[in-house]
Design a protein around this motif. Sequence first.
Motif, PDB file in Angstrom:
ATOM      1  N   LEU A 287       2.594  -3.839   7.498  1.00 54.11           N
ATOM      2  CA  LEU A 287       1.845  -4.515   6.441  1.00 54.11           C
ATOM      3  C   LEU A 287       0.359  -4.187   6.532  1.00 54.11           C
ATOM      4  O   LEU A 287      -0.300  -3.926   5.517  1.00 54.11           O
ATOM      5  N   GLY A 288      -0.183  -4.186   7.745  1.00 53.50           N
ATOM      6  CA  GLY A 288      -1.582  -3.843   7.908  1.00 53.50           C
ATOM      7  C   GLY A 288      -1.876  -2.418   7.463  1.00 53.50           C
ATOM      8  O   GLY A 288      -2.896  -2.147   6.818  1.00 53.50           O
ATOM      9  N   ALA A 289      -0.970  -1.500   7.791  1.00 54.58           N
ATOM     10  CA  ALA A 289      -1.165  -0.103   7.409  1.00 54.58           C
ATOM     11  C   ALA A 289      -1.018   0.075   5.900  1.00 54.58           C
ATOM     12  O   ALA A 289      -1.768   0.856   5.287  1.00 54.58           O
ATOM     13  N   MET A 290      -0.080  -0.626   5.279  1.00 55.97           N
ATOM     14  CA  MET A 290       0.063  -0.545   3.826  1.00 55.97           C
ATOM     15  C   MET A 290      -1.205  -1.025   3.122  1.00 55.97           C
ATOM     16  O   MET A 290      -1.661  -0.421   2.149  1.00 55.97           O
ATOM     17  N   ALA A 291      -1.766  -2.117   3.626  1.00 51.02           N
ATOM     18  CA  ALA A 291      -3.015  -2.608   3.040  1.00 51.02           C
ATOM     19  C   ALA A 291      -4.142  -1.596   3.225  1.00 51.02           C
ATOM     20  O   ALA A 291      -4.935  -1.353   2.297  1.00 51.02           O
ATOM     21  N   GLU A 292      -4.204  -0.993   4.403  1.00 54.51           N
ATOM     22  CA  GLU A 292      -5.255  -0.010   4.663  1.00 54.51           C
ATOM     23  C   GLU A 292      -5.120   1.206   3.758  1.00 54.51           C
ATOM     24  O   GLU A 292      -6.114   1.735   3.245  1.00 54.51           O
ATOM     25  N   HIS A 293      -3.886   1.637   3.530  1.00 55.32           N
ATOM     26  CA  HIS A 293      -3.640   2.786   2.652  1.00 55.32           C
ATOM     27  C   HIS A 293      -3.715   2.411   1.167  1.00 55.32           C
ATOM     28  O   HIS A 293      -3.713   3.298   0.317  1.00 55.32           O
ATOM     29  N   ARG A 294      -3.718   1.110   0.864  1.00 55.75           N
ATOM     30  CA  ARG A 294      -3.780   0.594  -0.503  1.00 55.75           C
ATOM     31  C   ARG A 294      -2.538   0.970  -1.310  1.00 55.75           C
ATOM     32  O   ARG A 294      -2.600   1.147  -2.531  1.00 55.75           O
ATOM     33  N   CYS A 295      -1.403   1.105  -0.639  1.00 52.95           N
ATOM     34  CA  CYS A 295      -0.170   1.367  -1.364  1.00 52.95           C
ATOM     35  C   CYS A 295       0.476   0.042  -1.763  1.00 52.95           C
ATOM     36  O   CYS A 295       0.019  -1.036  -1.369  1.00 52.95           O
ATOM     37  N   SER A 296       1.531   0.109  -2.567  1.00 52.41           N
ATOM     38  CA  SER A 296       2.144  -1.089  -3.135  1.00 52.41           C
ATOM     39  C   SER A 296       3.580  -1.245  -2.678  1.00 52.41           C
ATOM     40  O   SER A 296       4.263  -0.266  -2.347  1.00 52.41           O
ATOM     41  N   ALA A 297       4.039  -2.494  -2.697  1.00 52.84           N
ATOM     42  CA  ALA A 297       5.444  -2.811  -2.456  1.00 52.84           C
ATOM     43  C   ALA A 297       6.077  -3.229  -3.773  1.00 52.84           C
ATOM     44  O   ALA A 297       5.536  -4.075  -4.486  1.00 52.84           O
TER      45      ALA A 297
END
Length: 444
Positions: A287-297
């Motif tokens: 989750l932290g990495a997804m936020a950092e990459h600004r990708c979406s779920a």
Amino acid sequence: MTHTTQTVQTSTDPVLYRATFMHTPRSPFADADALHAEDDGGLLVAGGIILASGPWAEVRAQAPEAPVTDLRGGLLLPGFVDTHVHYPQVRVVGGLGMPLLDWLDRNALPEEARLADEGYARVVAREFLGALAMNGTTTALVFGAHYAGAMHAFFEEAAASGLRTVAGLVVGDRLLRPELHTTPERAYAEGRALIERWHGRGRALYAVTPRFSLSASEGLLDACGALLREFGDVRFTSHINENVTEVEVVRGLFPEARDYLDTYERAGLVGRRSVLAHNVWPSDRELGAMAEHRCSAAHCPCSNSALGSGFFPLRRHLAAGVHVSLGSDVGGGTGFSLLKEGLQAYFMQGLMGAEGVALTPAHLLYLATRAGAEALDLGDLTGDFSAGRQFDAVHLSPPPGTPLAAVYAHAEGPGRLLAATFASGTQGDVARVWVGGGEVYARG
């Protein structure tokens, strides 16, 4: 029911739409007043672009001579944006009673192999696109077929439909049916040819699409990464953390990876224009990495329920700063309606108690519209009714004598009207749909 088979030409002359309309130009997860509702509103449209949006009297004063399309008595919403839906699976919706991997083996993959026949694939594409339109979906991130010919057929049919589509060739090289396997070299070559032919043409965009890490070797993921590096504005989509068994298998296939997300990160596949479907079982690091990459779920609540995948941890996503949108996941899901997806999300979050998020009608509308546009990096183009956006819209008008029609006639306010729409609205309540000002579906 009828569905147009060719894109309607958009008039450059101004047209004024009079309607009760609602939209969420901002996220209600960040702004409690994000829902914008006009009981008697006006939308001035020319060349497919919204020129003015607001109270009827104010907008009418700006264009007193413009012809009026009167949509009162129903509800006008921005066109729905589906961020995870499978084109080859339209004919296998409703395979209940199986977990993910069994469902793939018994339902989805045998059907997907049939799309080797381009004629068959073209008919399926028409059925799929028609179903999107009649459910009010104007933009979709589409999981494509494993065959390049089927994808050329899809893009041709999508252009004729008038819908906005972001789609790509699905690739895998292990643990699928042998006829669905490819090689890294072929995946790169076929993907490159499809991008050069279709990406940015009309309303089509391309998405690099490995099926999931379970069926994609490191070499195949690297080939996908090469396409993203070569064509910087294409999108990326795949599955992640949908099912506990799937997660365990992926862990064994990639012993050097920190987790499921890392299998994509190592290939350079995770970024602002990446959308990962499901993510029911994420780690805090992911989750932290997804936020950092600004990708979406892409949250697919009906599919999560139908396949017994689990409860989506929306609160954890929001707390980590991960953007979330909605997907129907046809055919693992139960249909094309994002109204139903919103309702199911509401139910499941409520059942999670303190771990869930208390969703309001404004949240559901945002997830089904603006959030999807933002996930696809199309927020400047579509997703709400702000001036400057394309006129992508769905008009809901329940047939006379139905319970929803009674609610529409007597609703006490916009919140009640919107709640009833998500609670009871169906495909049969969709009267008209526009994309870029052109009508792409009309009931009747």
